[in-house]
Design an enzyme around this catalytic site. Structure first.
Site, PDB file in Angstrom:
ATOM      1  N   TYR A 100     147.359  -4.505   7.084  1.00  0.00           N
ATOM      2  CA  TYR A 100     146.787  -4.535   5.719  1.00  0.00           C
ATOM      3  C   TYR A 100     147.152  -5.905   5.152  1.00  0.00           C
ATOM      4  CZ  TYR A 100     145.917  -2.232   1.089  1.00  0.00           C
ATOM      5  OH  TYR A 100     145.456  -1.827  -0.148  1.00  0.00           O
ATOM      6  N   GLU A 144     135.465  -1.655   7.951  1.00  0.00           N
ATOM      7  CA  GLU A 144     136.470  -2.665   7.656  1.00  0.00           C
ATOM      8  C   GLU A 144     136.313  -3.767   8.689  1.00  0.00           C
ATOM      9  OE1 GLU A 144     139.921  -0.197   5.290  1.00  0.00           O
ATOM     10  OE2 GLU A 144     140.317  -0.800   7.373  1.00  0.00           O
ATOM     11  N   GLU A 196     137.499  -6.722  10.663  1.00  0.00           N
ATOM     12  CA  GLU A 196     138.849  -7.135  11.037  1.00  0.00           C
ATOM     13  C   GLU A 196     138.829  -7.976  12.318  1.00  0.00           C
ATOM     14  OE1 GLU A 196     141.764  -4.062  10.980  1.00  0.00           O
ATOM     15  OE2 GLU A 196     140.676  -2.824   9.510  1.00  0.00           O
ATOM     16  N   ASP A 205     137.090  -1.165  11.799  1.00  0.00           N
ATOM     17  CA  ASP A 205     137.901   0.033  11.608  1.00  0.00           C
ATOM     18  C   ASP A 205     137.163   0.966  10.649  1.00  0.00           C
ATOM     19  OD1 ASP A 205     140.167   1.658  11.920  1.00  0.00           O
ATOM     20  OD2 ASP A 205     141.027   0.903  10.061  1.00  0.00           O
ATOM     21  N   ARG A 261     136.287   7.153   3.361  1.00  0.00           N
ATOM     22  CA  ARG A 261     137.103   6.916   2.168  1.00  0.00           C
ATOM     23  C   ARG A 261     137.435   8.197   1.404  1.00  0.00           C
ATOM     24  NH1 ARG A 261     139.242   2.083   3.334  1.00  0.00           N
ATOM     25  NH2 ARG A 261     137.661   0.460   3.574  1.00  0.00           N
ATOM     26  N   TYR A 288     145.939  10.825   2.214  1.00  0.00           N
ATOM     27  CA  TYR A 288     146.866   9.745   2.554  1.00  0.00           C
ATOM     28  C   TYR A 288     148.220   9.828   1.866  1.00  0.00           C
ATOM     29  CZ  TYR A 288     146.547   6.872  -1.712  1.00  0.00           C
ATOM     30  OH  TYR A 288     146.646   6.385  -2.991  1.00  0.00           O
ATOM     31  N   THR A 312     137.133   3.465  16.085  1.00  0.00           N
ATOM     32  CA  THR A 312     137.414   2.057  15.828  1.00  0.00           C
ATOM     33  C   THR A 312     136.657   1.264  16.885  1.00  0.00           C
ATOM     34  OG1 THR A 312     139.625   2.538  14.963  1.00  0.00           O
ATOM     35  CG2 THR A 312     139.187   0.278  15.666  1.00  0.00           C
ATOM     36  N   THR A 332     141.513  -5.251   6.863  1.00  0.00           N
ATOM     37  CA  THR A 332     140.260  -5.770   6.322  1.00  0.00           C
ATOM     38  C   THR A 332     140.412  -7.222   5.882  1.00  0.00           C
ATOM     39  OG1 THR A 332     139.760  -3.564   5.518  1.00  0.00           O
ATOM     40  CG2 THR A 332     138.436  -5.358   4.627  1.00  0.00           C
TER      41      THR A 332
END
Length: 403
Positions: free
Chosen positions: A116, A187, A189, A221, A225, A232, A245, A332
């Site tokens: 992150y 995401e 990445e 990724d 959401r 989470y 992924t 991200t």
């Protein structure tokens, strides 16, 4: 300037200064290692290179485990074969047009960790979910935050991504419901692939990054959401991330990225000693996110706060050891401008500002049938551009059933 006798289009991702590794097959044949050059794949197990048995394997893992000396020996031999006309007659029969081959997951994934590391992304997410509060958590500038993902659902580019199902709960709802995610996201990445393992209990210092990491790939990724938001707390991402992924089929060697090295943002405050780099591994990569053929974002990787070397050091500082095939991703990639955000969560500001597309449609999150393609390029030797190819995925409808 180093030039290959293989014809390489001016806009190719794969000049001789790149030479990324992948695993390919032809109909009726076993997968094996190939190297991209221009519009071709070179069947590297058949051109007299060192470690030919490793290069004939179904994954890159045996060759990656050999270490940096072997990686450089093979790379130098490849450059000779592809630039010296004296080798042309022996090598040319083993060049195969890329559009004829099937690409496979290039390495067997041992473990998968996602970080992150973009301050812009983390700040955006903080502002979306905690308006009026400090956007970064107190620990963010002291350590690279990450989570341990699911290695078994890492898939190669082009694999359809089935919309996940799970529990989700609206803020004003009395109870959660089960069903397909309504806030499916991406995401954008960059991932790093470990070749050389480490000893259990022995941390890997930032200075040993290039001794262990074989190369880099593009990563998407995929993220549900709404599932993520409900699950989470307190342990972090789980089912909202673990369904898929995607990675690009080509692994760009670290040696090909030497000219892309750049200084990352100045740390404030200075991190603890084990995270300090004398020669930082920031990378000047420019990503591009495309939705259904339209570019919607251009995230700059050079602005990532934490580098891949710092992430590796933090990942092992507690004594956790590396294994060949470990994959860890940057998190991200986002920049300071609206057109540089690497997720639809940010691009649509949590769904409040849908992205307007050229055909008049809008997106807050992904719909079934949407195709997302992520590409990236970097400065290379001799002033050329080094490309990563692409990581692509199309959203397939959920497979609903009894939970």
């Amino acid at each position: 300037m180093t030039r290959s006798w293989v014809p390489v289009p001016a806009d190719s991702d794969f000049p001789v200064q790149n030479l990324p590794y992948g695993v390919f097959s032809l109909p009726g044949q076993e997968p094996r290692v190939g190297v991209a050059i221009g519009d071709f794949v070179l069947d590297v197990s058949r051109v007299g290179l060192p470690y030919a048995s490793d290069l004939a394997a179904r994954t890159l893992n045996p060759f990656m485990a050999r270490g940096r000396t072997a990686w450089r020996e093979v790379r130098e031999a490849l450059v000779r074969l592809l630039t010296d006309e004296a080798h042309r007659s022996a090598v040319e029969p083993h060049l195969i047009l890329r559009d004829r081959v099937r690409m496979h997951l290039p390495f067997e994934v041992a473990d998968y960790v996602d970080f992150y590391a973009s301050e812009h992304h983390a700040s955006n997410v903080g502002r979306i979910f905690r308006p009026g509060q400090e956007p970064l958590t107190p620990n963010w500038k002291h350590l690279p935050i990450g989570y341990h993902g699911r290695a078994g659902t890492v898939v190669v580019s082009g694999t359809p991504v089935v919309r996940p199902c799970g529990q989700r709960k609206a803020p004003d709802a009395p109870a959660p419901v089960f069903g397909p995610s309504a806030r499916l996201d991406i995401e954008a990445e960059v991932g790093f692939v470990v070749g050389v393992p480490s000893e259990p209990g022995t941390p890997v210092p930032v200075s040993d990054f290039a001794e262990h990491v074989f190369g880099a790939v593009l990563v998407n990724d995929w993220s549900a959401r709404d599932v993520q938001a409900w699950e989470y707390v307190p342990l972090g991402p789980f089912l909202g991330k673990s369904f898929a992924t995607s990675v690009s089929p080509w692994v760009v060697p670290l040696d090909a990225l030497e000219h892309a090295r750049t200084a990352p943002p100045a740390p404030d405050p200075q991190p603890l000693p084990y995270l300090r780099e004398d020669e930082p591994w920031g990378l000047d990569l420019q990503l591009e996110v495309e939705l259904n053929g339209e570019v919607v974002s251009r995230p700059p990787f050079g602005q990532m706060y934490w580098t891949a070397a710092q992430q590796l050091a933090h990942m092992t500082v507690n004594g956790a050891h590396l294994r060949t095939g470990d994959l860890y991703a940057s998190g991200t990639v986002s920049g300071p401008e609206p057109g540089q955000r690497g997720s639809f969560l940010e691009l649509s500001w949590g769904g409040k500002e849908p992205v307007k597309l050229a055909d008049g449609s809008t997106r807050s999150f992904l719909e079934d049938g949407d195709t997302v393609v992520i590409r990236a390029g970097a400065p290379g030797a001799d002033g050329v551009r080094i490309g990563f190819g692409e990581v692509a995925g199309t959203v397939a409808p959920a497979r609903t059933g009894q939970a």
